[in-house]
Structure formats: C-alpha cells, structure tokens
Scaffold this active site. Sequence first.
Site, PDB file in Angstrom:
ATOM      1  N   HIS A  96       0.445 -11.891   1.847  1.00 25.14           N
ATOM      2  CA  HIS A  96       1.637 -11.169   1.072  1.00 25.14           C
ATOM      3  C   HIS A  96       1.625 -10.921   0.143  1.00 25.14           C
ATOM      4  O   HIS A  96       2.925 -10.938  -0.237  1.00 25.14           O
ATOM      5  CB  HIS A  96       1.984 -10.441   2.330  1.00 25.14           C
ATOM      6  CG  HIS A  96       1.928  -8.942   2.238  1.00 25.14           C
ATOM      7  ND1 HIS A  96       1.625  -7.615   3.119  1.00 25.14           N
ATOM      8  CD2 HIS A  96       2.780  -8.328   0.885  1.00 25.14           C
ATOM      9  CE1 HIS A  96       1.888  -6.747   2.559  1.00 25.14           C
ATOM     10  NE2 HIS A  96       2.986  -6.878   1.402  1.00 25.14           N
ATOM     11  N   HIS A 145       0.397  -9.232  -4.056  1.00 26.93           N
ATOM     12  CA  HIS A 145      -0.808  -8.183  -4.905  1.00 26.93           C
ATOM     13  C   HIS A 145      -1.213  -8.595  -6.259  1.00 26.93           C
ATOM     14  O   HIS A 145       0.051 -10.067  -6.610  1.00 26.93           O
ATOM     15  CB  HIS A 145       0.071  -6.472  -4.211  1.00 26.93           C
ATOM     16  CG  HIS A 145       0.874  -6.073  -3.250  1.00 26.93           C
ATOM     17  ND1 HIS A 145      -0.176  -5.002  -2.777  1.00 26.93           N
ATOM     18  CD2 HIS A 145       1.595  -6.454  -2.707  1.00 26.93           C
ATOM     19  CE1 HIS A 145       0.111  -5.047  -1.435  1.00 26.93           C
ATOM     20  NE2 HIS A 145       1.494  -5.640  -1.547  1.00 26.93           N
ATOM     21  N   GLY A 175       0.630   0.602  -0.443  1.00 26.84           N
ATOM     22  CA  GLY A 175       0.703   2.248  -1.402  1.00 26.84           C
ATOM     23  C   GLY A 175       1.734   2.653  -0.888  1.00 26.84           C
ATOM     24  O   GLY A 175       2.520   1.797   0.264  1.00 26.84           O
ATOM     25  N   HIS A 210      -0.342  -2.851   5.417  1.00 25.48           N
ATOM     26  CA  HIS A 210       1.103  -2.536   5.714  1.00 25.48           C
ATOM     27  C   HIS A 210       1.225  -1.826   6.774  1.00 25.48           C
ATOM     28  O   HIS A 210       0.285  -0.309   6.859  1.00 25.48           O
ATOM     29  CB  HIS A 210       1.493  -1.705   3.729  1.00 25.48           C
ATOM     30  CG  HIS A 210       1.037  -2.634   3.008  1.00 25.48           C
ATOM     31  ND1 HIS A 210      -0.178  -3.364   2.837  1.00 25.48           N
ATOM     32  CD2 HIS A 210       2.519  -3.124   1.904  1.00 25.48           C
ATOM     33  CE1 HIS A 210      -0.101  -3.779   1.154  1.00 25.48           C
ATOM     34  NE2 HIS A 210       1.238  -4.350   1.192  1.00 25.48           N
ATOM     35  N   GLU A 260       7.702  -0.434   6.409  1.00 30.00           N
ATOM     36  CA  GLU A 260       7.880  -0.943   5.421  1.00 30.00           C
ATOM     37  C   GLU A 260       8.980   0.479   5.089  1.00 30.00           C
ATOM     38  O   GLU A 260      10.144  -0.418   4.917  1.00 30.00           O
ATOM     39  CB  GLU A 260       7.003  -1.144   4.456  1.00 30.00           C
ATOM     40  CG  GLU A 260       7.901  -1.709   2.951  1.00 30.00           C
ATOM     41  CD  GLU A 260       6.970  -1.827   1.659  1.00 30.00           C
ATOM     42  OE1 GLU A 260       7.549  -3.052   0.784  1.00 30.00           O
ATOM     43  OE2 GLU A 260       5.881  -1.918   2.028  1.00 30.00           O
ATOM     44  N   ASP A 306       4.695 -10.953  -1.941  1.00 27.15           N
ATOM     45  CA  ASP A 306       4.760  -9.165  -2.519  1.00 27.15           C
ATOM     46  C   ASP A 306       3.892  -9.075  -3.838  1.00 27.15           C
ATOM     47  O   ASP A 306       3.027  -9.141  -3.924  1.00 27.15           O
ATOM     48  CB  ASP A 306       6.475  -8.649  -1.722  1.00 27.15           C
ATOM     49  CG  ASP A 306       5.634  -6.845  -1.573  1.00 27.15           C
ATOM     50  OD1 ASP A 306       3.931  -6.564  -1.314  1.00 27.15           O
ATOM     51  OD2 ASP A 306       6.385  -6.208  -1.099  1.00 27.15           O
TER      52      ASP A 306
END
Length: 352
Positions: free
Chosen positions: A17, A19, A172, A199, A202, A280
């Site tokens: 995970h 980005h 997002g 996702h 979160e 992340d």
Amino acid sequence: MTDLNAFIAGLPKAELHVHHVGSASPRIVAELAARHAGSTTVPADPAALADYFTFSDFAHFIEIYQAVVALIRTTDDLHLLTYEIARDLAAQQVRYVELQVTPYTHHLAGISPEQVCEVIEDVRAKAATEFGLEMRWIFDIPGEYGAPAADLTLHAATGVRPDGLVAFGLGGPEIGQPRGFYQSWFDQAIAAGLHSAPHAGESTGAPTIWDAINLLKAERIGHGTHCMEDPKLVDFLAEKQIPLEVSPTSNVRTRVVDSYETHPLPRMVEAGLRVTINSDDPPMFGTTLTNEYAVAARLLDLDEAGLAALAKAAVDASFAPEAVKKRIGGEIDGYLSSTATSSPEPTGTSVE
C-alpha cells in the site's frame, strides 16, 4: 541479539500500500517544483517540504497531495518520479511492490493512459534488472473525481492494461464517496481478471469496510483503521483472513488516529486479524517502510522472528505469482537464519 533497527534495515520486504505520486522524495518533489516554478505552490526547497507536509486533517492532506500530483505534467516528469521511487524502495531492501497509480490525474495533466502505461512499464523492466525489484501496479480511482475518473481508470485497466497490472483500487477521500457508487466499475475490472483492493475504513467507520467487502468484493482492505468499532466485522475479517493494509504513521499524520499509542494495530493482531505493514505516502508523512516496521516492532513488541513473520505476511497477502512469493519468502527465511544469534531467550513476540 542483533540490533532491531539494523535487522529491519536489511530485512527483505514487500510493500502493498504505497501511492505513486505520494512516494516522491523531497529531492524529487523539489526538482519537479523547480521545473514548474511560478505555476505551483509546492516549495522547490527540500528543507521547506517538512513544514509543507504538515497536515491539519485528512482534507488538508488531500489538498496538498493534489498540489504535488499537479507537478507531474510530462512523460519525463512521470519517468523521473517512477524510476526514483524504484531506487528508493530497493535501497530499503524492498523486493516487491504493488504501486498504486492513478491514471486519471495524469490524464488531467495531458498524459494519456497509453503514455502512462508505456512509462511505468519501461521503469518496471529497469527496476527488475538494475535494482532487483519486482514492480506491479494497482490502478486506483481517485474518488473525489467521481464517474469520469472511474470510466478512465477502467479503460486504462482493461483497455490499455499494462503487463504489470494486478489490481483495481479506489482511493481519495472516503467521506461523501460511498463505496457502493463504484460497484459497476469494480464488477467489470474483476470480470477482466483483476483483483479488488479498495481503500475503506481509513477516515470513515466500519460500514465503509462492509461496503468494500460486500459491494466491491474487496480481497484486501486499504487501511481498515476503524474496523475495531464493529465486533461482527472483526469476527468476519478474522474468519475470512482478509488482509488489512495498515500504515500507522499515515494514520497519525492525517489525524485519523490521535497517536501511535492509541493506534488499533495491537488490538487488530490480538483479535487475529491478518495485517500487513505499509507506508502509504511515505515522504509526505516523514516516514519510510523501514520506519513503519520499526513502529510496528514497538507497538507489537516484536523480535526478529516476529518482524520476519510480518514481512512474510505481506508477501503472502500480495498478488504476486506464487514463484515470486516463494522466492522472496525464502530470502526472508534465509536472512533471519543468517542474523540469528546464540541468545537462548529472545525477548518480544512473533506474529504468525
């Protein structure tokens, strides 16, 4: 017993995970900002980025993230970003990564899905030969852009479809973006043979995770931070062993949790949930995957064997071919054996 920080630094790892744009180091962000000086609010001074990457809440993080995304305006920018991410990951002994790429935001900058795929596949080949890093892609819908973003992401994933693509995602903000809205796009991606890795949970609660599972057929959950709010969900996740991609520092920095001490990771493990440790958007949060393993070691009181088990858990939860899983798992076992000492009573615990 070996020093745990040194052990973690050398430990072969998988990152599930992380980005794409969010992995840009301060050096690369500053270089891109300098390229586009006068048309961005992002500082071109690496030293100033620490303050710039201080977030008041999750919405502020999204605002800053989008400003960095806007620095990627050409295929040269995209290549620089992707290649340097590969270099940085390899330096942390990451052997396998599933990088979350967002074709739609590059489309907004004038870079087509075909160009995105050509660039990242070129870097994937270079990363394997130059760094010994296996790179795979998760194409994620940026939820804040709605249906147009979902349409283009699906086209990139099923129409263009680079060889390294393994999964379909949704990122997002979660607030105002119900998971169920994206069900038809996920259905089509899954029908095309892609895995589902959205996702959920979160910045919102357990119902978002249920929707990701029931409506998007999630095989892994990005974050899942608030799963512990619902005992039935905890029981379900434990029974089905659906992996949770946990990123402790991200959660603290975006104010999703108040502190490391209140992070639910220890309770997740105690409840028998299947967790992996991830970074992340590491430079934005002032962390690395190596540091996240150190955080996990502290929160879970792990010894070397526990850390090795955590690394293998990420390999096992990945969408890598079985041969790749076996190879990297063997590397982890070999590393643990090579660093073993004669200490008869190691402290800490293991996570199996």
